[in-house]
Design an enzyme around this catalytic site. Structure first.
Site, PDB file in Angstrom:
ATOM      1  N   LYS A   9       5.622  -3.249 -15.328  1.00 12.30           N
ATOM      2  CA  LYS A   9       7.013  -3.415 -15.484  1.00 12.30           C
ATOM      3  C   LYS A   9       7.093  -4.714 -16.390  1.00 12.30           C
ATOM      4  CE  LYS A   9       8.359  -0.955 -11.150  1.00 12.30           C
ATOM      5  NZ  LYS A   9       9.199  -1.244  -9.986  1.00 12.30           N
ATOM      6  N   TYR A  49      13.444   8.148 -11.989  1.00 13.64           N
ATOM      7  CA  TYR A  49      13.744   7.860 -10.774  1.00 13.64           C
ATOM      8  C   TYR A  49      14.554   8.802  -9.923  1.00 13.64           C
ATOM      9  CZ  TYR A  49      11.640   3.189 -10.886  1.00 13.64           C
ATOM     10  OH  TYR A  49      10.454   2.187 -10.940  1.00 13.64           O
ATOM     11  N   ARG A 114      -1.391   3.383  -4.913  1.00 17.85           N
ATOM     12  CA  ARG A 114      -0.444   2.883  -4.230  1.00 17.85           C
ATOM     13  C   ARG A 114      -0.749   1.483  -3.076  1.00 17.85           C
ATOM     14  NH1 ARG A 114       5.037   4.034  -4.846  1.00 17.85           N
ATOM     15  NH2 ARG A 114       5.408   4.058  -2.827  1.00 17.85           N
ATOM     16  N   THR A 120       6.778  -1.979  -1.582  1.00 17.75           N
ATOM     17  CA  THR A 120       7.948  -2.305  -2.498  1.00 17.75           C
ATOM     18  C   THR A 120       8.208  -3.738  -2.768  1.00 17.75           C
ATOM     19  OG1 THR A 120       8.516  -0.010  -2.157  1.00 17.75           O
ATOM     20  CG2 THR A 120      10.146  -1.427  -3.251  1.00 17.75           C
ATOM     21  N   ARG A 131       1.187  -6.840  -5.792  1.00 19.80           N
ATOM     22  CA  ARG A 131       2.429  -7.193  -5.484  1.00 19.80           C
ATOM     23  C   ARG A 131       2.474  -8.502  -4.621  1.00 19.80           C
ATOM     24  NH1 ARG A 131       5.322  -1.368  -4.667  1.00 19.80           N
ATOM     25  NH2 ARG A 131       6.132  -1.062  -7.040  1.00 19.80           N
ATOM     26  N   ASN A 152       8.865  -6.341  -9.140  1.00 22.02           N
ATOM     27  CA  ASN A 152       7.563  -6.002  -8.310  1.00 22.02           C
ATOM     28  C   ASN A 152       6.327  -5.535  -9.297  1.00 22.02           C
ATOM     29  OD1 ASN A 152       8.383  -3.875  -8.627  1.00 22.02           O
ATOM     30  ND2 ASN A 152       8.720  -3.067  -6.425  1.00 22.02           N
ATOM     31  N   HIS A 155       4.956  -0.252 -11.087  1.00 23.92           N
ATOM     32  CA  HIS A 155       5.259   1.198 -10.726  1.00 23.92           C
ATOM     33  C   HIS A 155       4.106   2.033 -10.203  1.00 23.92           C
ATOM     34  CE1 HIS A 155       6.818   5.069  -9.972  1.00 23.92           C
ATOM     35  NE2 HIS A 155       6.185   5.665 -10.820  1.00 23.92           N
ATOM     36  N   GLU A 166       6.063  12.755 -13.404  1.00 24.19           N
ATOM     37  CA  GLU A 166       6.173  11.418 -13.979  1.00 24.19           C
ATOM     38  C   GLU A 166       5.557  11.306 -15.341  1.00 24.19           C
ATOM     39  OE1 GLU A 166       7.343   8.890 -10.121  1.00 24.19           O
ATOM     40  OE2 GLU A 166       5.395   8.407 -11.355  1.00 24.19           O
TER      41      GLU A 166
HETATM   42  P1  ADP Z   1       8.242   1.935  -5.197  1.00 27.82           P
HETATM   43  O1  ADP Z   1       8.247   1.268  -6.707  1.00 27.82           O
HETATM   44  O2  ADP Z   1       7.661   0.942  -4.062  1.00 27.82           O
HETATM   45  O3  ADP Z   1       7.869   3.304  -5.046  1.00 27.82           O
HETATM   46  P2  ADP Z   1      10.868   2.658  -4.632  1.00 27.82           P
HETATM   47  O4  ADP Z   1      10.627   4.061  -5.491  1.00 27.82           O
HETATM   48  O5  ADP Z   1      11.291   2.635  -3.408  1.00 27.82           O
HETATM   49  O6  ADP Z   1       9.774   1.652  -4.607  1.00 27.82           O
HETATM   50  O7  ADP Z   1      12.026   1.721  -5.744  1.00 27.82           O
HETATM   51  C1  ADP Z   1      11.661   1.997  -6.947  1.00 27.82           C
HETATM   52  C2  ADP Z   1      11.846   0.455  -7.651  1.00 27.82           C
HETATM   53  O8  ADP Z   1      13.279   0.246  -7.197  1.00 27.82           O
HETATM   54  C3  ADP Z   1      11.235  -0.626  -6.748  1.00 27.82           C
HETATM   55  O9  ADP Z   1       9.924  -0.610  -7.098  1.00 27.82           O
HETATM   56  C4  ADP Z   1      12.132  -1.869  -7.106  1.00 27.82           C
HETATM   57  O10 ADP Z   1      11.772  -2.177  -8.368  1.00 27.82           O
HETATM   58  C5  ADP Z   1      13.284  -1.374  -7.005  1.00 27.82           C
HETATM   59  N1  ADP Z   1      14.196  -1.311  -5.776  1.00 27.82           N
HETATM   60  C6  ADP Z   1      13.712  -0.527  -4.542  1.00 27.82           C
HETATM   61  N2  ADP Z   1      14.698  -0.851  -3.473  1.00 27.82           N
HETATM   62  C7  ADP Z   1      15.432  -1.877  -4.177  1.00 27.82           C
HETATM   63  C8  ADP Z   1      16.483  -2.650  -3.690  1.00 27.82           C
HETATM   64  N3  ADP Z   1      16.997  -2.580  -2.337  1.00 27.82           N
HETATM   65  N4  ADP Z   1      17.125  -3.707  -4.270  1.00 27.82           N
HETATM   66  C9  ADP Z   1      16.599  -3.829  -5.679  1.00 27.82           C
HETATM   67  N5  ADP Z   1      15.790  -3.057  -6.083  1.00 27.82           N
HETATM   68  C10 ADP Z   1      15.183  -2.391  -5.534  1.00 27.82           C
HETATM   69 MG    MG Z   2       8.779   4.991  -5.684  1.00 27.25          MG
END
Ligand code: ADP
Ligand code: MG
Length: 194
Positions: A9, A49, A114, A120, A131, A152, A155, A166
């Site tokens: 990112k 997303y 992962r 996350t 992370r 973080n 992705h 994706e």
């Molecule tokens: P991951 O990337 O671990 O699969 P998610 O798919 O749940 O996580 O969320 C996508 C991305 O959205 C996260 O990596 C993070 O950058 C952001 N994100 C997720 N939840 C939140 C939140 N509550 N507030 C702000 N940003 C968030």
């Molecule tokens: Mg995700």
């Protein structure tokens, strides 16, 4: 063999962590089969997303649970509303600058990546993960207070089906490479001898 999408990112690119992140993935035994710098736009981020229609809700549930686990009151208790807000913040974050899009291939690639990335919220991610090691001060609360996405670094696709959907958003067919690595004999060949 599975393929999985990894995106470094904008925070990872800006913090000069491209090499560090690739190093961690490369030494796992996975094979890099696609890579490029991309400037994403809102449309790509939204498409990426919203592949999983339940994502808006699950992302909200995860945030609310994280607050509760820490004994804190979540700022919003409606998971779908939280999810919609997160998507808005993600558009801003993921388009902030160039990202590195990659496809990694190998045995159990999706779940392995992962695991290497960690959970996350970087603050909760295990030490030893990308992370958890490289962004551990970052919390849900910091992101919420500033009304921004959680920064973080990476992705990583959540499932094999998600990865397939994706990858086509970020890569054309001819940008994914099918090639042999001498190393793969050691990792996968039953008859390997020195
Ligand atoms: P991951 O990337 O671990 O699969 P998610 O798919 O749940 O996580 O969320 C996508 C991305 O959205 C996260 O990596 C993070 O950058 C952001 N994100 C997720 N939840 C939140 C939140 N509550 N507030 C702000 N940003 C968030
Ligand atoms: Mg995700």
């Amino acid at each position: 063999m599975e393929k999985t999408l990894v995106i470094i990112k904008p925070d990872g690119v800006q913090r000069n962590l491209i090499g560090e992140i690739i190093c961690r993935l490369e030494r796992s035994g996975l094979k890099l089969v696609g890579m490029k710098l991309v400037q994403a736009d809102d449309k790509m981020v939204e498409k990426h997303y919203t592949i999983d229609p339940s994502w808006l809700k699950t992302v909200g549930v995860k945030a609310i649970e994280s607050y509760k686990e820490k004994g804190l009151e979540p700022p919003n208790n409606d998971p779908v509303a939280v999810g919609k807000d997160v998507l808005k913040r993600l558009k801003n974050f993921m388009t902030a600058g160039p990202v590195v899009a990659m496809v990694w291939e190998g045995n159990a690639a999706v779940s392995l990546v992962r695991k290497i990335c960690g959970s996350t919220e970087p603050f909760s991610a295990a030490i030893g993960t990308i992370r958890g090691d490289l962004s551990p001060i970052e919390t849900y609360q910091m992101a919420d207070l500033a009304n921004r996405a959680i920064r973080n670094l990476v992705h990583a696709s959540g499932t094999v089906a998600e990865a397939e959907k994706e990858i086509v958003i970020w890569f054309k067919k001819d940008e994914i490479w099918d090639y042999n690595l001498a190393r793969d004999t050691i990792l996968y060949d039953a008859n390997w001898r020195v």
